[in-house]
Each structure stands twice: as C-alpha cells, then as structure tokens.
Design an enzyme around this catalytic site. Structure first.
Site, PDB file in Angstrom:
ATOM      1  N   CYS A   1       0.850  -1.180   0.000  1.00  0.00           N
ATOM      2  CA  CYS A   1       0.000   0.000   0.000  1.00  0.00           C
ATOM      3  C   CYS A   1       0.891   1.238   0.000  1.00  0.00           C
ATOM      4  O   CYS A   1       1.922   1.203   0.655  1.00  0.00           O
ATOM      5  CB  CYS A   1      -0.897   0.038   1.230  1.00  0.00           C
ATOM      6  SG  CYS A   1      -2.157  -1.242   1.202  1.00  0.00           S
ATOM      7  N   PRO A   2       0.560   2.340  -0.646  1.00  0.00           N
ATOM      8  CA  PRO A   2      -0.686   2.512  -1.409  1.00  0.00           C
ATOM      9  C   PRO A   2      -0.576   2.080  -2.870  1.00  0.00           C
ATOM     10  O   PRO A   2      -1.526   2.244  -3.604  1.00  0.00           O
ATOM     11  CB  PRO A   2      -0.921   4.024  -1.321  1.00  0.00           C
ATOM     12  CG  PRO A   2       0.456   4.598  -1.304  1.00  0.00           C
ATOM     13  CD  PRO A   2       1.327   3.593  -0.585  1.00  0.00           C
TER      14      PRO A   2
END
Lengths: 81, 265
Positions: free
Chosen positions: A11-12
């Site tokens: 992530c992201p």
C-alpha cells in the site's frame, strides 16, 4: 475476466494499480477484475478505498490462497461519464 | 550584511516591519527541519530563501519516483539517493550565504530530545504520528518553538507552538487517531500544491517568529481545505492535563498507526 497480479506490491501502490486498471475497464464498458495481492493489509484497504471512490465498484469475493496470497474479485461497472 | 546579501534580501528588507535588524536575526538563527519530503521541501526552501543562517534537515529516507509529484528538490536521477544530503546540497547552491546541513537520522522518541536540542525553532515536516509526537514532546521539553503542519488528500493543518506560552500538539490531540481510523490507500493520496501551501504557511510563521515579528497561529489551528478553498482558524487552548506541556511532563511514545508505508519523513 481481467487479472492484475500485484504480488510484491504494498500500500498505497496496490490501490494505485487497482484504481488505474478499474478505471480503464470502467471507461471501456466495465467487467470483472481479479486482483492478486500478497500484502495482507491490502485485502481490507483495497475494497474500502474502492468503496470510497463512489464509482459503484462491487467486491464479489476475497479468496485466501494460503500464506500471504489473496485474490480479490471486483465487478467494475461501465462508467457513464 | 554584505552587498550580495543586501541585494538578495532587498525585496524583504523593504517590507513594513522588516529591516536589517530582522534580517540579522534570521541570519543568527539555527533551525531544524524534520523531514525532507512533501512538507520539508517547501519549508526548507523558503527558510533558505529568507536567509535563515543555519538549517539542519533531518531525513533518513531515499528518493522514490512516487515522491516527485510534490518533492520538488529532487529529479528522476536522484531515485535511490538519500534525501537529506540532496536537499542540503541543492539549497546550499540556491543560497550560498547560509549553511544547510543534511542529517541522515531516523527521529524516534528515544533520540528526539537529544537530536532536537539547541535550536531556535523546529519546523515539522514529518508524516507520521510516532515522529510527530516525539518532535512535539522534544520541542516542549527543550523549550524550542515548534511550527507544526500536516497534509492529507486535499486538506492541511498548521499551528505554531511556543512552549510555556501556547497550546502544544498534544494539548489539542492527546492521542493519535484509533487504529480503526487507519487511512485507506485512497487517503494516502496527496496533491503537491497542498503540501506546498501548508509548508509555506509553516515557513512564514517560523520566519516571522525568528525575525521577532508577531505570528498568527499561536493558540490557533489553521485548517486548509482545497476542495472548496476554505481556510478556517480554530481557537485552541493549553490543557493542564497535557502530558507534554502540562503540570508534569510524562514521556509518552506513540506507536505508528498508519499502514501506509511510503513516507515523507
């Protein structure tokens, strides 16, 4: 069904690539998308982030393939705009 | 002031309330900038341009391609290189009249009190709660004014903390947000111009303070929303129960709660 293999991504970035793929599909008529991840927090955050987009994405199923690997099945609607 | 300095700073020297005395105060000042990322770039750039005499930039991170929508001190060929050193090098070229040093050090609750000692101001460009609380507590204990800022998506915040006089970050936010409010990937999004606005606000406050001028964000939290271009100033107050600046200091390290791994700090 389209497949997006995001093993090795965190992530992201997992969401970055999912969003780009989903929009590409949405603008060209929609369809089903399978996203493969091996970063467990993404299993929760991708569906949540997709919901916040307000585009009508539907998470159909999340499959645990064992270990850290998951498949997320998403229905991408055809975009109207 | 040498002739180069007079020319370089001429446009601020002719400002009302600002003159050679104020410029000399800036030159004498030693400032720590925590982070050389989205906020750190505009903060350290404006401090450099204004003529703050000694700037120490703390950052342990290396440049990533995904930094380049907002971190304007770096180029694609910098990917993989340490930010603190690069930022210091570039800023030193921009203003050779001052000293800029890059310090490749990860700020933690354990080392913050020692690292952030002896400064006239700290301008905070960190992007996570663990470091933000460490910087706040160190600033309060060391009695160093702290210029706080943060930005996420299309929104930013800033406040100026004068230890012993104003509310500190912990007075307003005693605890980090609960783990259930962990930002989603979508909330890790950030627009370069938004960190630019917030960083420029922090730098403006720090520069005016160091020059000996009044500042507007003491006991005030500025909330900037670029969606609707709304700027809102909220009154805040010191808390006697604050574990940092209240009656008795209690060390309280904070665990990082955010799952987002790409950081600015």
């Amino acid at each position: 069904m389209e497949t997006l293999d995001l093993r090795g991504e965190k992530c992201p970035d997992t969401f970055v690539y999912t969003k780009i793929k989903a929009e590409e599909m949405g603008y060209s008529g929609g369809g089903k998308l399978k996203v493969i991840v091996d970063y467990p927090p993404a299993v929760e955050s991708i569906p949540r982030s997709l919901a916040e987009e307000g585009r009508g994405y539907k998470v159909l199923e999340v499959k645990h393939l064992g270990g850290r690997t998951y498949e997320i099945y998403i229905e991408v609607p055809a975009f109207e705009d | 002031m040498n002739l180069n300095e007079i020319k370089r700073y001429s446009r601020q020297l002719i400002l009302p309330d600002f003159g050679t005395r104020e410029q000399a105060r800036l030159k004498k000042a030693k400032v720590a900038v925590t982070g050389a990322g989205g906020l750190g770039c505009p903060i350290s750039t404006y401090l450099t341009l204004a003529g703050v005499g000694e700037i120490h930039i703390f950052d342990f991170d290396r440049v990533e391609l995904s930094n380049l929508n907002r971190q304007f001190l770096y180029t694609p060929s910098d990917v993989g290189k340490p930010k603190a050193k690069l930022a210091a090098e570039r800023l030193g070229e921009i203003n050779p009249e001052i000293r800029v040093e890059g310090i490749e050090e990860r700020i933690t609750y354990d080392n913050a009190f020692e690292l952030l000692k002896g400064y006239d101001a700290i301008v905070d460009g960190t992007d996570n709660f663990a470091v933000r609380y460490a910087v706040n507590d160190a600033a309060v204990v060391n009695r160093v004014p702290l210029f706080h800022g943060a930005a996420l998506m299309y929104e930013g915040r800033a406040m100026s903390i004068i230890p012993g006089e104003t509310a500190c970050f912990r007075c307003v936010f005693p605890e980090p947000p609960p783990a259930g409010m962990i930002p989603t990937c979508r909330e890790a999004g950030i627009l370069g111009s938004v960190v630019g606005i917030v960083g420029a606000i922090q730098a403006s406050e720090a520069i005016r303070y160091l020059a000996g001028l009044e500042i507007g964000l003491k006991n005030r939290l500025l909330i900037v929303n670029v969606d609707e271009m709304r700027f809102e100033k909220v009154r805040i107050a010191r808390s006697s129960e604050c574990t940092a600046c209240g009656e008795k200091f209690v060390p309280r390290p904070v665990e990082e709660v955010c799952v987002v791994e790409e950081g600015d700090e």
